[in-house]
Design an enzyme around this catalytic site. Structure first.
Site, PDB file in Angstrom:
ATOM      1  CB  VAL A 147      -0.938  -0.002   1.218  1.00 24.81           C
ATOM      2  CG1 VAL A 147      -1.795   1.257   1.240  1.00 24.81           C
ATOM      3  CG2 VAL A 147      -1.823  -1.254   1.198  1.00 24.81           C
ATOM      4  N   PRO A 148       1.096   1.854  -1.177  1.00 22.06           N
ATOM      5  CG  PRO A 148       0.788   2.701  -3.330  1.00 22.06           C
ATOM      6  CD  PRO A 148       0.189   1.748  -2.333  1.00 22.06           C
ATOM      7  CB  CYS A 149       2.382   5.305   2.663  1.00 20.92           C
ATOM      8  SG  CYS A 149       3.578   4.189   3.390  1.00 20.92           S
ATOM      9  CG  HIS A 150       6.629   4.401  -1.804  1.00 25.40           C
ATOM     10  ND1 HIS A 150       5.989   3.205  -1.508  1.00 25.40           N
ATOM     11  CD2 HIS A 150       6.799   4.415  -3.153  1.00 25.40           C
ATOM     12  CE1 HIS A 150       5.798   2.532  -2.636  1.00 25.40           C
ATOM     13  NE2 HIS A 150       6.264   3.245  -3.648  1.00 25.40           N
ATOM     14  NE  ARG A 151       3.488   3.819  -6.114  1.00 22.08           N
ATOM     15  CZ  ARG A 151       2.856   2.696  -6.418  1.00 22.08           C
ATOM     16  NH1 ARG A 151       1.541   2.658  -6.436  1.00 22.08           N
ATOM     17  NH2 ARG A 151       3.544   1.611  -6.715  1.00 22.08           N
TER      18      ARG A 151
END
Length: 184
Positions: A147-151
């Protein structure tokens, strides 16, 4: 089945080596439940103890279990540059309410190689003034990378915070072609 029956389930885990260091992956019968950065022995043990208390069962090391083996395969393919999307069942039981809502929108609406601002993401869940709450939701994400919270970045172009550390966030964004690869 008593009211606690849903928690009487096996939790399996494995540590996977990646370009950003070891990741702990843990799964339940529902799906992948957590991904933990920097999973050396101390971090791993602390994360497993936390999972045991949250889920009411002792996690078992089982890298060959069907659910984990697929998660491991997809994580390795992502870090090899061969996979852009994760197609895994997810267990959202470690996150609730607004945080869960934001993370689900992030997982479905912000594809590989793109970024979104905290305020923009807040707007997508119908809470345009909640940029700070979105930041808190990212910090509470039990499934980073998948779940790409880095984005999620600051609207002024700042990289924003990151539970795995800013260097890890930069490396993930570089892997996705959003930032140039670090020179050294």
């Amino acid at each position: 089945m008593d009211s606690h029956g849903q928690y009487e389930q096996q939790v399996v885990w494995a540590v996977v080596g990646t370009g950003i260091g070891p990741l702990l992956l843990a799964a339940t019968g529902e799906g992948l439940v957590t991904v933990v950065f920097h999973a050396g022995d101390a971090v791993r043990d602390e994360a497993l103890a936390g999972l045991a208390s949250r889920l009411g069962t002792e996690p078992v090391e089982a890298p060959g279990s069907p659910l984990l083996s697929e998660a491991i395969r997809q994580v390795e393919a992502y870090f090899a540059g061969d996979r852009h999307d994760f197609e895994l069942p997810l267990d959202w039981s470690l996150v609730t309410g607004f945080n869960r809502q934001v993370l689900r929108v992030l997982a479905s609406d912000v594809p590989f190689g793109t970024v979104v601002g905290y305020g923009d993401l807040a707007g997508r869940v119908g809470q345009p003034g909640a940029a700070q709450a979105v930041g808190m939701a990212m910090g509470a994400n039990p499934l980073p990378v998948v779940v790409p919270c880095h984005r999620v970045v600051e609207s002024d172009g700042g990289i924003g915070g990151f539970g795995g550390g800013l260097e890890t966030k930069r490396r993930l964004l570089a892997l996705e072609g959003v930032l140039p690869e670090p020179l050294f």
